[in-house]
Design a protein around this motif. Structure first.
Motif, PDB file in Angstrom:
ATOM      1  N   UNK B 255       0.824  -1.202   0.000  1.00 21.93           N
ATOM      2  CA  UNK B 255       0.000   0.000   0.000  1.00 21.93           C
ATOM      3  C   UNK B 255       0.867   1.264   0.000  1.00 21.93           C
ATOM      4  N   UNK B 256       1.639   1.430   1.089  1.00 25.13           N
ATOM      5  CA  UNK B 256       2.330   2.696   1.339  1.00 25.13           C
ATOM      6  C   UNK B 256       3.082   3.241   0.129  1.00 25.13           C
ATOM      7  N   UNK B 257       4.009   2.437  -0.393  1.00 26.04           N
ATOM      8  CA  UNK B 257       4.872   2.986  -1.441  1.00 26.04           C
ATOM      9  C   UNK B 257       4.089   3.249  -2.719  1.00 26.04           C
ATOM     10  N   UNK B 258       3.100   2.390  -3.022  1.00 23.66           N
ATOM     11  CA  UNK B 258       2.304   2.612  -4.234  1.00 23.66           C
ATOM     12  C   UNK B 258       1.452   3.869  -4.073  1.00 23.66           C
ATOM     13  N   UNK B 259       0.897   4.032  -2.884  1.00 24.35           N
ATOM     14  CA  UNK B 259       0.054   5.196  -2.635  1.00 24.35           C
ATOM     15  C   UNK B 259       0.865   6.484  -2.752  1.00 24.35           C
ATOM     16  N   UNK B 260       2.024   6.507  -2.112  1.00 21.91           N
ATOM     17  CA  UNK B 260       2.805   7.743  -2.091  1.00 21.91           C
ATOM     18  C   UNK B 260       3.393   8.029  -3.468  1.00 21.91           C
ATOM     19  N   UNK B 261       3.892   6.981  -4.120  1.00 23.45           N
ATOM     20  CA  UNK B 261       4.534   7.180  -5.426  1.00 23.45           C
ATOM     21  C   UNK B 261       3.573   7.841  -6.406  1.00 23.45           C
ATOM     22  N   UNK B 262       2.329   7.408  -6.386  1.00 24.75           N
ATOM     23  CA  UNK B 262       1.357   7.948  -7.335  1.00 24.75           C
ATOM     24  C   UNK B 262       0.369   8.909  -6.680  1.00 24.75           C
ATOM     25  N   UNK B 263       0.730   9.420  -5.517  1.00 28.72           N
ATOM     26  CA  UNK B 263      -0.096  10.394  -4.824  1.00 28.72           C
ATOM     27  C   UNK B 263      -1.563   9.968  -4.780  1.00 28.72           C
ATOM     28  N   UNK B 264      -1.756   8.681  -4.529  1.00 28.09           N
ATOM     29  CA  UNK B 264      -3.113   8.189  -4.339  1.00 28.09           C
ATOM     30  C   UNK B 264      -3.892   7.938  -5.615  1.00 28.09           C
ATOM     31  N   UNK B 265      -3.258   8.134  -6.772  1.00 27.46           N
ATOM     32  CA  UNK B 265      -4.021   8.011  -8.023  1.00 27.46           C
ATOM     33  C   UNK B 265      -4.089   6.572  -8.535  1.00 27.46           C
ATOM     34  N   UNK B 266      -3.255   5.694  -7.983  1.00 28.70           N
ATOM     35  CA  UNK B 266      -3.260   4.320  -8.483  1.00 28.70           C
ATOM     36  C   UNK B 266      -2.382   4.131  -9.704  1.00 28.70           C
ATOM     37  N   UNK B 267      -1.651   5.154 -10.084  1.00 25.99           N
ATOM     38  CA  UNK B 267      -0.736   5.025 -11.216  1.00 25.99           C
ATOM     39  C   UNK B 267      -1.430   5.235 -12.544  1.00 25.99           C
ATOM     40  N   UNK B 268      -0.643   5.246 -13.640  1.00 27.60           N
ATOM     41  CA  UNK B 268      -1.232   5.484 -14.962  1.00 27.60           C
ATOM     42  C   UNK B 268      -2.274   4.420 -15.289  1.00 27.60           C
ATOM     43  N   UNK B 269      -3.480   4.844 -15.585  1.00 31.08           N
ATOM     44  CA  UNK B 269      -4.545   3.899 -15.886  1.00 31.08           C
ATOM     45  C   UNK B 269      -4.883   2.994 -14.710  1.00 31.08           C
ATOM     46  N   UNK B 270      -4.442   3.379 -13.514  1.00 28.10           N
ATOM     47  CA  UNK B 270      -4.755   2.576 -12.332  1.00 28.10           C
ATOM     48  C   UNK B 270      -4.002   1.262 -12.245  1.00 28.10           C
ATOM     49  N   UNK B 271      -2.885   1.124 -12.976  1.00 28.19           N
ATOM     50  CA  UNK B 271      -2.198  -0.166 -13.036  1.00 28.19           C
ATOM     51  C   UNK B 271      -1.439  -0.496 -11.757  1.00 28.19           C
ATOM     52  N   UNK B 272      -1.303   0.466 -10.849  1.00 25.61           N
ATOM     53  CA  UNK B 272      -0.531   0.199  -9.637  1.00 25.61           C
ATOM     54  C   UNK B 272      -1.384   0.410  -8.391  1.00 25.61           C
ATOM     55  N   UNK B 273      -2.674   0.142  -8.493  1.00 26.03           N
ATOM     56  CA  UNK B 273      -3.552   0.288  -7.337  1.00 26.03           C
ATOM     57  C   UNK B 273      -3.770  -1.072  -6.687  1.00 26.03           C
ATOM     58  N   UNK B 274      -3.129  -1.348  -5.545  1.00 24.14           N
ATOM     59  CA  UNK B 274      -3.334  -2.632  -4.883  1.00 24.14           C
ATOM     60  C   UNK B 274      -4.668  -2.664  -4.149  1.00 24.14           C
ATOM     61  N   UNK B 275      -5.040  -3.839  -3.680  1.00 20.97           N
ATOM     62  CA  UNK B 275      -6.360  -3.954  -3.065  1.00 20.97           C
ATOM     63  C   UNK B 275      -6.481  -3.120  -1.797  1.00 20.97           C
ATOM     64  N   UNK B 276      -5.378  -2.985  -1.049  1.00 20.75           N
ATOM     65  CA  UNK B 276      -5.479  -2.164   0.161  1.00 20.75           C
ATOM     66  C   UNK B 276      -5.760  -0.702  -0.185  1.00 20.75           C
ATOM     67  N   UNK B 277      -5.306  -0.275  -1.348  1.00 21.95           N
ATOM     68  CA  UNK B 277      -5.638   1.089  -1.750  1.00 21.95           C
ATOM     69  C   UNK B 277      -7.114   1.194  -2.117  1.00 21.95           C
ATOM     70  N   UNK B 278      -7.635   0.118  -2.685  1.00 19.96           N
ATOM     71  CA  UNK B 278      -9.071   0.131  -2.983  1.00 19.96           C
ATOM     72  C   UNK B 278      -9.869   0.203  -1.685  1.00 19.96           C
ATOM     73  N   UNK B 279      -9.382  -0.492  -0.665  1.00 20.48           N
ATOM     74  CA  UNK B 279     -10.030  -0.408   0.648  1.00 20.48           C
ATOM     75  C   UNK B 279      -9.981   1.035   1.146  1.00 20.48           C
ATOM     76  N   UNK B 280      -8.792   1.638   1.058  1.00 14.90           N
ATOM     77  CA  UNK B 280      -8.635   3.021   1.527  1.00 14.90           C
ATOM     78  C   UNK B 280      -9.525   3.971   0.725  1.00 14.90           C
ATOM     79  N   UNK B 281      -9.483   3.826  -0.593  1.00 17.24           N
ATOM     80  CA  UNK B 281     -10.287   4.708  -1.442  1.00 17.24           C
ATOM     81  C   UNK B 281     -11.776   4.542  -1.161  1.00 17.24           C
ATOM     82  N   UNK B 282     -12.195   3.290  -1.033  1.00 15.82           N
ATOM     83  CA  UNK B 282     -13.606   3.033  -0.787  1.00 15.82           C
ATOM     84  C   UNK B 282     -14.049   3.631   0.550  1.00 15.82           C
TER      85      UNK B 282
END
Lengths: 441, 320, 306
Positions: B255-282
C-alpha cells in the motif's frame, strides 16, 4: 459545549505529553513547539487550508499575507495539502471529527462529492455587510455554488478550458487575423483544419492535448458534450439518464482529433504543455493555469476562449476555486467573523490571483482596468458566462473518481482502443454501477 | 512498512544464549512456580491487545454488514449485501489481481537477489561492514523518504534514470506515466528498499552452517561451485521457505509505497492500485466504510489462508 | 537425494543460533578461490553496492544543489555553481519539519518504551507463571500475529475517533503498542532461562516482580535491545496509521507530513531530497551505532516487516 475547541485540544495534548514525558524522557517541554494553534494574547487564530502549489501557491501566499497585513490581530495558519483526493479526504476526515479548519478552499464542482453537511452556508447578510452581494459574480458560477437557496461556497475565480495558441506557428499556418490574434474558429471542421495546418508547420502535432490525462480529456469531453446539448441526470439508485447521442458525438470528436497528426494518441498530462512550450504544437487544450509554463518557455503565444465547435454557444468546462466554511463542533462567532473578513479580503485582492490565468469571480476585480489590461489572461474572460460545471452528483467533480474513470474511457477512445460507441457504453455502465451503490452521504 | 504497530512475522526465538556461561548444561525451561502474580503480568498487554486488536476485529466484521458512511450519521443494516456486491465489483478483482501480480513480480527478485548478495558477502571479501551497510541501509529508511527519492529518480524529464538512458542513447521511459511501466516502478522501488532484510536472514543462515560440513566436502575434492550447489544451497532450503513466506505476506500488503509514489491516483490507468488502496479509497475517499470493511475481510481471509497453508507445509516438512 | 537428507539433518543451525564453530571466519570462497573468482566476486559486490547506494547518493547530490541546478538536461553531477547547503537551511528553517521531527521523536520513543514494557511483562507472565486460562490467553495472543494491521484501519479509525483520540498523540501511539510477535519472541527467550536462578531468588524472598526486574531482565538485555530496536524502526517509519488518524498538520509525524503537506512554492527537488534524507538520518545513525545488534536481531528473530 461552549468549550473552545482549539484551546481544549492544546490542553489535552499538553497534559498527555506531561503524562508521557515520564516514560519518554524529558521530551514534553520541547514538544509544545508543536502547538501552533494556541493564540498568543489577544489575537484570533484562524486556520485556512488550501491545495495551491507552484505559481498559484506563491500568489496565494501573497493574498494571505495581504490579509495578515490588514488584520494584525488575526493569526492566520495556512496549510497546503497535496491536491486531489488526498486533500479532500483529509479535509472531510478533519471536519467530520470536528477538527476542520476555519476556512478552506474547495472546487465548486466538489461540493456534492465532499458533503454538503460538512460545510456551513454563507450568511448573505454578513457578506453584504462587507460589501459583497451575489450579483457581483458570474451567473453560472453562482448557480453552481447555490444549493437549495443557500450559498454553500464563495467563488474566488472561474477556470475554464481555454485554447492556447502559438502566434508564430499560427501566423505561418495562416490562422491569424490581421490584428495578430487568432482568427475566429467556427465549428468542428474549422477547428480540426486549424490543427492540421498547425501540424504542417510544426512537423509534429497541431494541437497539444493530454490524451492520457483524465483532467485534460474530461475538460474537452465535457465542453463538447455541452455544446452538443448533452445533459445527464442521476436519479437515486440509477440508472443514469444520459443523452447518449451527445456523448457518442463528443467522443467521436475526440477520436477524430486524436489521429496522430492533429493531436497525439499517446500524449500524457505533463507531455502536452511541454510539447506546446517546446513549439512542437501550435495549440494547447488545457486550463488557463498553464499560462506560467508558456511564459517561462518564452515562446510567442496567446490564449483565447475555447471556440464553439457545435451549436452557437461556446460552452466550456469550467470549475471554480471557492471558499467554504467547514462545520465546527462549536462555532465561535469571533473566529467565524474573521473567516468572513479573510474570504472577502482574498476576493478583493484577486487581481494578482488572475495573473495565474484564473478569471476573477468578483466583478469589481473582473471589470477593473488592471485586469482587462492583463494579456493574455483577460482574453478569455467571457468563458465565465458560458461555464459548464461538472454534473452535480456525489461521485463527480475535479479530481473525483468520476473524472478519473471517465478519463479511462476517453483515453480508450483517444488511443483508438475503444470506438466512441464502446466508450459511451463503458462510461454509462460505470455510472449505473455507481448509482446502484447508492450515495454514501 | 507496517500500518499499526510493526507487522511482525517470527521465525525462531532466541534461545538463552547468554546464560550459557552461567548455567551450561543445567535444566532449562519454565519453572511454573512464580505462581499467583502471573495474571497481573499479562493483564496490561491483554487490555491493550483487546482494545486495539480484538475489538476492532469484531467491530470491523460488524461494520461490514452495515452501509456506514464516513460522514453520514445514519447507518443501516444491509446483511450480506456488501459481500454480494464485492463479488460483482470488477475493481475488487482488478486490484486484487494487481496485488497478486505485484507479489509475484517482487518476490522473485527479492528472494533471488538477496540470496546472491548474501552468498557474495559470505565469501568473506574485505569490507564486510560496508557491504552490509550498502545492502541493508535502504530498509531502514521511512517509506516516505524512499518513495520521494524514487519519485525524483523516476521523474520523466529530469530524473536520473531517464538521464542515464539518454546518455547511452536510449529513449525516455515513462516510469510513472506509462501503464506498461507503472507497476514495475513500484517493484523496482520495493526491491531496492527491502532486499536488505532478506539478505540479512540469508547471511545469518550462511553463518550458521558449521565449518566441518565444508571440511568434509573439501576432502572429497569438491570445488567452490560444487560446494555451493551441493552443500550450501540445500542447507538454505529452510531459510528460503521462511524468506519466501515472509516476502509473500509482506508483498500482499502493498500500500504505502504505491500510494505515495502515485499520490493516491493508483498510477497510470490505475495499473498500480493494490487492493489495500481500494479499501482506503472506498472507505476514506468515497466515504463507504461498511463496504470497505467487507473488502478488508475478504482480503483478511486470503491472508489467513496463505499463513495457514504455509504453517501446514512447514509442519509437514518438519514431520517428514 | 542423499544430500537432501543431510541437508535436513543439519538444517537446524540455520534456524537457531548455534554456538560453536561457525563458517564466519572459516570457509571463505574468496580466500580459497582462484584470483579470477575472487576478482569476479569483488566486482559483483561492488556493482551491487554501487546500484544500491546510487539512489541515496543522487538524492544527496540533489539536496546539495541550488534549485535551478536540479533540473538540468543533460544531467549534471557537479553543478557549475558548486554545492550549497541552502536546501538544508531552508528545510530546517521551516517550522513544519521541526514540529514533525519532534512529533516523530515523541511518538517513537513512547511507543518503544511502552511496547517493551507491555511485551516483556506479558512474555514473562506467559513463560514463568501459572494461572488459569494461561494457555488460552497465550494462544489468543499468538493468533494476533496473523492479523495484518492494515486490515483494521477502518474499524480502528471509527473506534479511535469515537474515543476522542483522533488528532492526539495517544491516538497515534496506542494502536501501535500491540505487537503479539514480540511477546512470542520474548517468551521463547524467557523459556530458556534456567529455573535455578529464579528459585534462588525466591528462597531469598523475592516476589515475582522483583525476579522479573532484577533477574530476568538483566539476563535478557540483548534480546530486549533487539526487539526494542525493531519496534523503534517500525514506529519511526510507520506511515499508514498516523496518516489515517492525523489531520492536524501540527501533529503529523515526519513521514506523514512529508507526504501530505506541500510547499506553497511547488516541487523544489533540492528541498524535497533534503527533507527526505533528514527523515531517514536518525535510523541510519542508529544502524551505524547498533549494526551488530540489528543484524543479530534480524538473524535470530526475523522480525520486521514490510
Amino acid at each position: 459545549m461552549t468549550l473552545d475547541p482549539v484551546r481544549d485540544r492544546a490542553l489535552s495534548r499538553r497534559s498527555f505529553l506531561r503524562a508521557s514525558a515520564v516514560g519518554a524522557g524529558a521530551l514534553g517541554a520541547t514538544s509544545l513547539a508543536g502547538c501552533g494553534s494556541v493564540a498568543p494574547g489577544g489575537t484570533t487564530p484562524l486556520a485556512y487550508w488550501n491545495f495551491f502549489t507552484g505559481g498559484d501557491g506563491a500568489r496565494m501566499v501573497d493574498l494571505i499575507n495581504s490579509y495578515r497585513a490588514e488584520a494584525p490581530d488575526v493569526d492566520v495558519t495556512a496549510t497546503t495539502l497535496e491536491w486531489g483526493s488526498p486533500y479532500y479526504t483529509k479535509l472531510a476526515m478533519a471536519v467530520e471529527g470536528g477538527r476542520g479548519p476555519d476556512l478552506a478552499t474547495l472546487h465548486a464542482s466538489r461540493l456534492e462529492t465532499f458533503g454538503l453537511n460538512l460545510v456551513d452556508s454563507w450568511d448573505l447578510a454578513e457578506l453584504e455587510a462587507r460589501g459583497i452581494t451575489l450579483d457581483q459574480f458570474p451567473e453560472p458560477v453562482v448557480e453552481r455554488v447555490t444549493l437549495d437557496g443557500e450559498l454553500k461556497a464563495l467563488p474566488l475565480d472561474t477556470h475554464p478550458l481555454v485554447l492556447f495558441y502559438n502566434t508564430r506557428i499560427c501566423e505561418e499556418a495562416g490562422l491569424l487575423a490581421p490584428d495578430g490574434s487568432l482568427a475566429p474558429i467556427q465549428g468542428a471542421e474549422a477547428f480540426l483544419d486549424a490543427g492540421r495546418r498547425a501540424a504542417e508547420v510544426t512537423g509534429a502535432n497541431g494541437i497539444a492535448y493530454g490524451t492520457n490525462d483524465a483532467l485534460a480529456s474530461f475538460m474537452l469531453f465535457w465542453s463538447v458534450f455541452n455544446q452538443l446539448g448533452g445533459e445527464m441526470s442521476f436519479p437515486e439508485g440509477g440508472p443514469a439518464v444520459v443523452d447518449r447521442e451527445a456523448m457518442v458525438g463528443a467522443m467521436d470528436f475526440i477520436a477524430t482529433m486524436c489521429d496522430g497528426t492533429i493531436a497525439s494518441k499517446t500524449q500524457d498530462g505533463a507531455g502536452a504543455p511541454a510539447a506546446f512550450a517546446s513549439e512542437q504544437a501550435g495549440f494547447l487544450l488545457i486550463g488557463p493555469w498553464e499560462v506560467a509554463t508558456a511564459q517561462t518557455a518564452g515562446i510567442p503565444f496567446s490564449m483565447t476562449q475555447f471556440p464553439a465547435l457545435f451549436g452557437d454557444t461556446a460552452y466550456c468546462r469550467a470549475d471554480s476555486h471557492s471558499l467554504v466554511l467547514p462545520t465546527q463542533r462549536s462555532t465561535e462567532p469571533e473566529v467565524r467573523a474573521k473567516a468572513y473578513d479573510m474570504a472577502v479580503s482574498l476576493l478583493r485582492n484577486s487581481l494578482s490571483w488572475a495573473e495565474g490565468g484564473h478569471i476573477p469571480a468578483l466583478s469589481e476585480v473582473a471589470e477593473s482596468p488592471e485586469y482587462l489590461a492583463l494579456d493574455p489572461q483577460s482574453n478569455y474572460r467571457g468563458a465565465a458566462q458560458v461555464a459548464a460545471f461538472d454534473p452535480a452528483v456525489y461521485f463527480a467533480g475535479s479530481g473525483s473518481t468520476f473524472m478519473s474513470r471517465a478519463g479511462q474511457s476517453l483515453q480508450g477512445v483517444g488511443t483508438g482502443a475503444l470506438t466512441p460507441d464502446q466508450g459511451a457504453d463503458d462510461l454509462i455502465a460505470w455510472m449505473d454501477d455507481q448509482l446502484a451503490l447508492g450515495s454514501p452521504l | 512498512m507496517s500500518a499499526v504497530g510493526s507487522s511482525v512475522q517470527t521465525t525462531v526465538p532466541t534461545p538463552a544464549a547468554e546464560v550459557d556461561g552461567r548455567a551450561a548444561g543445567r535444566r532449562r525451561g519454565p519453572t511454573l512456580t512464580a505462581g499467583r502474580g502471573g495474571f497481573w503480568f499479562v493483564l496490561p498487554f491483554l487490555v491493550v491487545y483487546a482494545l486495539f486488536t480484538l475489538v476492532p476485529i469484531v467491530y470491523g466484521l460488524f461494520l461490514s454488514f452495515f452501509d456506514t458512511s464516513l460522514v453520514g450519521t445514519t447507518s443501516n443494516f444491509v446483511g450480506l449485501e456488501n459481500y454480494a456486491r464485492l463479488i460483482g465489483d470488477g475493481e475488487v478483482w482488478r486490484t486484487l489481481g494487481i496485488t497478486l501480480l505485484f507479489t509475484v513480480l517482487s518476490t522473485i527478485p527479492l528472494v533471488l537477489l538477496s540470496l546472491v548478495m548474501a552468498l557474495l558477502v559470505h565469501t568473506g571479501t574485505r569490507g564486510q561492514w560496508f557491504w552490509r551497510f550498502a545492502y541493508f541501509a535502504p530498509f531502514l529508511l521511512p517509506v516516505a523518504t524512499v518513495t520521494l527519492i524514487w519519485q525524483w529518480l523516476f521523474q520523466g524529464d529530469f530524473g536520473l534514470l531517464n538521464g542515464l538512458l539518454g546518455l547511452v542513447g536510449l529513449p525516455d521511459v515513462g516510469w510513472l506515466s506509462d501503464p506498461d511501466w507503472g507497476l514495475w516502478s513500484v517493484v523496482i522501488l520495493t526491491v531496492w528498499w527491502t532486499v536488505g532484510f532478506n539478505f540479512l536472514l540469508y547471511l545469518a543462515a550462511l553463518q550458521g552452517i558449521p565449518q566441518n560440513v565444508y571440511e568434509a566436502a573439501a576432502i572429497d575434492g569438491a570445488g567452490g561451485w560444487r560446494r555451493l550447489v551441493s552443500i550450501t544451497l540445500p542447507l538454505l532450503k529452510v531459510t528460503t521457505g521462511l524468506v519466501l513466506t515472509l516476502q509473500v505476506l509482506a508483498s500482499l500488503k502493498l500500500f504505502d509505497q504505491a500510494y505515495i509514489l502515485y499520490v493516491g491516483s493508483g498510477g497510470p490507468g490505475g495499473v498500480a492500485a493494490p487492493i489495500l488502496q481500494y479499501v482506503y479509497d472506498t472507505g476514506f475517499v468515497n466515504y463507504r466504510l461498511g463496504y470497505a470493511s467487507a473488502i478488508s475481510y475478504m482480503f483478511f481471509a486470503l491472508i489467513i489462508i496463505v499463513s495457514l497453508a504455509q504453517a501446514w507445509i512447514s509442519s509437514r516438512r518438519r514431520r517428514s | 537425494m542423499a544430500t537432501a537428507t543431510t541437508g535436513r539433518d543439519i538444517a537446524r543451525p540455520d534456524r537457531t543460533t548455534q554456538r560453536g564453530r561457525k563458517s564466519r571466519e572459516g570457509v571463505s570462497l574468496a580466500q580459497r578461490g582462484s584470483l579470477v573468482s575472487r576478482t569476479a566476486i569483488a566486482t559483483a559486490l561492488t556493482v551491487l553496492a554501487a546500484l544500491w547506494l546510487a539512489p541515496l547518493a543522487w538524492a544527496l547530490l540533489t539536496s546539495l544543489k541550488r534549485e535551478a541546478d536540479t533540473t538540468t538536461v543533460p544531467l549534471e553531477v557537479v553543478p557549475e555553481a558548486g554545492f550549497t547547503l541552502e536546501a538544508y537551511t531552508r528545510v530546517l528553517g521551516n517550522d513544519n519539519i521541526i514540529t514533525w521531527f519532534i512529533n516523530s521523536t515523541v511518538v517513537t520513543v513512547v511507543v518503544t518504551v511502552l511496547t517493551l514494557a507491555l511485551a516483556t511483562t506479558a512474555a514473562y507472565g506467559f513463560s514463568r507463571t501459572r494461572f488459569r486460562g494461561r494457555n488460552f490467553l497465550f494462544a489468543l495472543t499468538i493468533a494476533g500475529i496473523m492479523v495484518p494491521p492494515q486490515i483494521l484501519i477502518v474499524p480502528l479509525y471509527r473506534q479511535v475517533t469515537a474515543m476522542g483520540l483522533a488528532d492526539t498523540y495517544a491516538g497515534i501511539i496506542l494502536p501501535q503498542l500491540v505487537v503479539p510477535a514480540m511477546v512470542f519472541i520474548l517468551k521463547k527467550f524467557f523459556d530458556g532461562i534456567p529455573a535455578e536462578l529464579e528459585e534462588a531468588a525466591r528462597v531469598d524472598g523475592a516476589g515475582p516482580f522483583r525476579i522479573f526486574w532484577q533477574i530476568v531482565m538483566p539476563l535478557s538485555r540483548s534480546i530486549v535491545a533487539a526487539v526494542g530496536i525493531f519496534v523503534f524502526i517500525g514506529a519511526w517509519n510507520n506511515f499508514l496509521w498516523p496518516f489515517i488518524i492525523i489531520s492536524d498538520p501540527d501533529l503529523m509525524t515526519l513521514p506523514v507530513g512529508l507526504v501530505q503537506v506541500r510547499s506553497s512554492f511547488g516541487v523544489q527537488y533540492a528541498q524535497v531530497m533534503a527533507s527526505a534524507l533528514l527523515a531517514g538520518l536518525p535510523l541510519i545513525i542508529i544502524f551505524m551505532l547498533f549494526q551488530r545488534q540489528i543484524v543479530r536481531g534480524v538473524a535470530t528473530t526475523g522480525l520486521g516487516g514490510t
